[in-house]
Design an enzyme around this catalytic site. Structure first.
Site, PDB file in Angstrom:
ATOM      1  N   LYS A 195       0.867  -1.188   0.000  1.00 24.00           N
ATOM      2  CA  LYS A 195       0.000   0.000   0.000  1.00 24.00           C
ATOM      3  C   LYS A 195       0.897   1.230   0.000  1.00 24.00           C
ATOM      4  O   LYS A 195       1.478   1.591   1.020  1.00 24.00           O
ATOM      5  CB  LYS A 195      -0.893  -0.018   1.240  1.00 24.00           C
ATOM      6  N   GLU A 269       9.305   0.865  11.119  1.00 23.25           N
ATOM      7  CA  GLU A 269      10.368   1.849  10.939  1.00 23.25           C
ATOM      8  C   GLU A 269       9.678   3.197  11.071  1.00 23.25           C
ATOM      9  O   GLU A 269       8.963   3.619  10.181  1.00 23.25           O
ATOM     10  CB  GLU A 269      11.027   1.649   9.569  1.00 23.25           C
ATOM     11  N   CYS A 303      13.043  10.430   7.929  1.00 26.33           N
ATOM     12  CA  CYS A 303      12.862  10.007   9.321  1.00 26.33           C
ATOM     13  C   CYS A 303      14.184  10.071  10.086  1.00 26.33           C
ATOM     14  O   CYS A 303      14.188  10.258  11.300  1.00 26.33           O
ATOM     15  CB  CYS A 303      12.269   8.616   9.389  1.00 26.33           C
ATOM     16  N   GLU A 400       9.093  15.450  15.909  1.00 24.38           N
ATOM     17  CA  GLU A 400       9.588  15.315  14.544  1.00 24.38           C
ATOM     18  C   GLU A 400       8.837  16.316  13.654  1.00 24.38           C
ATOM     19  O   GLU A 400       7.619  16.269  13.550  1.00 24.38           O
ATOM     20  CB  GLU A 400       9.332  13.887  14.059  1.00 24.38           C
TER      21      GLU A 400
END
Lengths: 492, 280
Positions: A195, A269, A303, A400
């Site tokens: 996906k 992750e 990331c 983040e």
């Protein structure tokens, strides 16, 4: 005869670049894309489509099918059948040749993939062309070679594939994240339902057609496009044996809780807030380049971005001055321009999130710097930004941002640097710059992060494992380690 | 007149000390006929938090020791366990094992410790490697301990189960909070005395007795526990662990018997990859 002497101009140097736009006529796009299930593009049972837009222009590139539960079910059934009948029983050496062939065709059509990646996601063409796509081909080539060597990968075990892998990937590196997940899954003998992110589905669909052209048997790779609901249907489908997710920690936790009480294997992750530590004895010019690459690579949609800069106090002011000068030379704008360093923010939603966090940085008392650069009128763009006077408690030091925004803190001793570096629930990556070898190794030991870049930053390789500590997730992707999450085994 | 024997008080093991539960509660450990063998401490939520705090404090010291040193300490545990084999055989027999089965179990537990002791200075060579990246970089991956690990020991075999789940967690340098077998708790408590006299630094193993159903939610939800070995969890308890794990993305290992494998060590490690450029 008198020599004519021309006095040098005292005007400031002009650093304007002529436009150098990558042509898009290499692409042959459809207006509308179906789902890729069992080796062909099919219309969605959901009958629903959504637009994929170019974030640099806000124009629709194509309509893409939104897979509902019935569509996901069809994809999982196709993957199951392909695993049982074709891909599972196939000798590893044959699987290897299939994957090698895909790697070669990715190389062959690399330019096309790079242009589409830039068009759909907003990253600078020079990055898509020179980093993403070569790494994608590299990953398929690397894992292809493992397919018939699995029994040598981990001593003492008889490895077996798990079955059907459901994989949900993010929008920041659409093709690369596909490669990180699909290549090891296929090499280990699993079949895949993938996906892609809803803002960047197009390259995955192009890859699916490349794989078909390469002769990959139907059902081995299925691509179901859609948003969060489609992803949830994939990970919670009862016939999926393995779930792999890359994305935010919030969604990762949601998936972890959805899988509680099941025996599905999971790798995550997730997010990061990497410390990037600069010691007084660092090679400063190189460190500046490392810091720039660390936070502005891919607009900071990374990331493992080096988003928390820790500079030793006695060089702090000098380093920040250098950094500001370097920031002013970054070319922000059209991602398709080959000169562009910082492209478009991937979506309106992400731009809003960056704006919100940057406002919090200002209201919490940090000092903001942005170079004087002109942003395009249309599309989603954000100026390269840095904050000084940042406290550890500020949101911009904790959360983040996933954008081109760097928070700068200082430290005095190595112990303090480690303390601050590790003061986060995340643990994906870290960076350190120093000329002292023993200090590099000590810092690398102390920093709780899955990847440590010493005197470099944001380097990736198919042979190099990647993944986090703590709330940055678990499991590794890349290298020999990246095979393990896709295998089950018995021991003799 | 016959001499009255002196019975042991079975307490918790936290930070190298043997405290009673702060709750002041205890529960009876029964033999195979349902008779009370002894009363053992019922650890509370606060005891568990104390155990996690002391385990966290012990991580850097234990992880910082050399594999060689951790291996020697694990071997020392085996020596001390062998030395006290008789006590364990008695306790296991009292709880329903035949004498032969109890002797076998104690022997296997000793052997398991010796086996894992030998891994401490080797497993990094099996799980770690140099990565041949396409560029001028030195690039190496090596395992590091995950941190504080909760260990839910199997109900039975009470000693071998505990040792088989605990040893691989200790090998790479993790510290632990152990929930002992609830139905056969005495061997675990006696094992904590073995640990205490085997040079295991205080706080590396913290052992709690009490109701698993009460304690598991606190362990699963604790934000400073990095991983849980649910080796002795029931299906419902495992689900509860997996749900609690979500808060801070804990690693959870599901029950898979009491065998031995280096991959059980790997389950409680994090692979760290370090890059450095090569150049003049």
């Amino acid at each position: 005869m008198t020599a004519e002497i021309t006095k040098p101009s005292t005007a400031p140097l002009e650093w304007e670049y002529a436009t150098s736009r990558e042509a898009t006529d290499i692409l042959d796009l459809e207006d509308k894309y179906g789902l890729f299930i069992d080796g062909e593009f099919v219309k969605p049972k959901s009958k629903s489509y959504f637009p994929s837009i170019n974030p640099a222009t806000e124009e629709t590139i194509a309509e893409v099918a939104e897979a509902g539960e019935a569509d996901v079910d069809a994809a999982v059934s196709a993957a199951r059948r392909a695993h049982t009948e074709v891909w599972g029983p196939m000798p590893g050496a044959e699987r290897a040749k299939h994957i090698f062939r895909i790697a070669r065709m990715i190389q062959e059509r690399g330019r096309e993939l790079a242009v589409l990646e830039t068009l759909d996601g907003g990253k600078p063409i020079k990055e898509a062309r020179d980093v993403d796509i070569p790494l994608v081909a590299g990953h398929f080539f690397y894992y292809a070679g493992w397919a018939d060597k699995l029994e040598y990968a981990f001593p003492g075990i008889r490895p077996e594939s798990l079955g059907v892998a459901g994989q949900v990937i993010p929008w920041n590196f659409p093709m690369l994240m596909l490669a990180w997940k699909v290549a090891p899954a296929l090499a280990a003998g699993n079949t895949v339902v993938l996906k892609p992110a809803e803002t960047t589905p197009l390259t995955a669909l192009l890859l699916a057609s490349i794989a078909t052209e390469a002769g990959l048997p139907p059902g081995v790779l299925n691509v179901v496009t859609g948003a969060g609901k489609t992803g949830a249907a994939v990970v919670s489908h009862e016939d999926v044996d393995k779930v792999a997710f890359t994305g935010s920690t919030a969604v990762g936790k949601l998936i972890q809780s959805q899988l509680a009480g099941t025996d599905k294997k999971l790798t995550l992750e997730l997010g990061g807030k990497a410390a990037h530590v600069i010691f007084e004895d660092a090679p400063l010019d190189q460190a500046i380049e490392g810091v720039i690459n660390g936070i502005f690579f891919n607009q900071g949609h990374v990331c493992c971005a080096g988003s928390r800069l820790l500079v030793q106090e006695n060089i702090h002011d000098r380093f920040v001055d250098k950094l500001k000068r370097r920031l002013a030379t970054l070319r922000v704008g059209d991602p398709l321009d080959k000169n562009t360093d910082v492209g478009a923010i991937n979506s309106r939603a992400q731009l809003d999130k960056i704006n919100e966090l940057v406002e919090s940085g200002q209201s919490e008392g940090a000092e903001m710097f942005q170079p004087d650069c002109v942003l395009p009128d249309r599309g989603f763009f954000f100026k390269p930004t840095l904050f000084t006077n940042v406290a550890q408690s500020h949101r911009i030091a904790q959360e983040e941002i996933f954008g081109p925004v760097l928070s700068i803190l200082s430290f005095r001793t190595p112990e303090e640097a480690v303390e601050k570096a590790n003061n986060t629930p995340y643990g994906l990556s870290a960076g350190v710059w120093t000329s002292k070898g023993s200090r590099i190794l000590w810092m690398a030991d102390q920093m709780k992060a899955g990847v440590v870049w010493a005197n470099t930053y944001n380097k990736f390789d198919p042979a190099s494992p990647f993944g986090g500590y703590k709330e940055s997730g678990f499991g590794r992707e890349g290298g020999r380690h990246g095979l393990l999450p896709y295998l089950k085994w018995s021991e003799s | 007149m016959s001499r009255l024997d002196v019975k042991k008080t079975y307490k918790l093991y936290i930070g190298g000390k043997f405290p009673r539960s702060e709750s002041g509660r205890s529960y009876p450990a029964l033999n195979k006929d349902g008779e009370v063998l002894a009363r053992v401490a019922s650890a509370s939520r606060k005891d568990l938090r104390d155990a996690v705090r002391t385990a966290r404090g012990a991580v850097s010291g234990w992880a910082g020791r050399s594999g060689y040193n951790r291996g020697q300490i694990l071997y020392r545990i085996a020596e001390t366990l062998e030395d006290r084999a008789g006590t364990f055989v008695e306790q296991l027999t009292a709880s329903g094992s035949t004498s032969a089965a109890a002797k076998k179990e104690v022997g296997q537990a000793v052997d398991r410790l010796v086996w894992y002791a030998g891994w401490a200075d080797k497993f990094a060579q099996i799980y770690g490697n140099l990565n041949p990246v396409s560029g001028p970089f030195f690039n190496i991956s090596a395992p590091e301990p995950t941190g504080v690990v909760g260990v839910i020991a199997p109900e039975e075999p009470a000693l071998l189960g505990l040792v088989s789940r605990l040893a691989p967690v200790l090998v790479p340098g993790n510290t632990t909070v152990v929930l002992a077998s609830e139905s056969v708790p005495m061997p675990a408590i006696t094992f904590s005395e073995v640990l205490d006299s085997s040079d295991v630094p205080a706080g590396v193993v913290n052992l709690l007795t009490g109701s698993k159903d009460d304690l598991i939610p606190f362990l699963a939800d604790h934000m400073d526990v990095n991983a849980v070995d649910a080796g002795g969890a029931t299906p419902n308890q495992l689900t509860r662990v997996q749900e609690g794990a979500v808060h801070n993305v804990k690693r959870v290992v599901a029950p898979d018997g009491t065998g031995q494998s280096p991959y059980r060590i790997a389950a409680f490690t994090e692979t760290k990859t370090v890059w450095h450029p090569k150049g003049l």
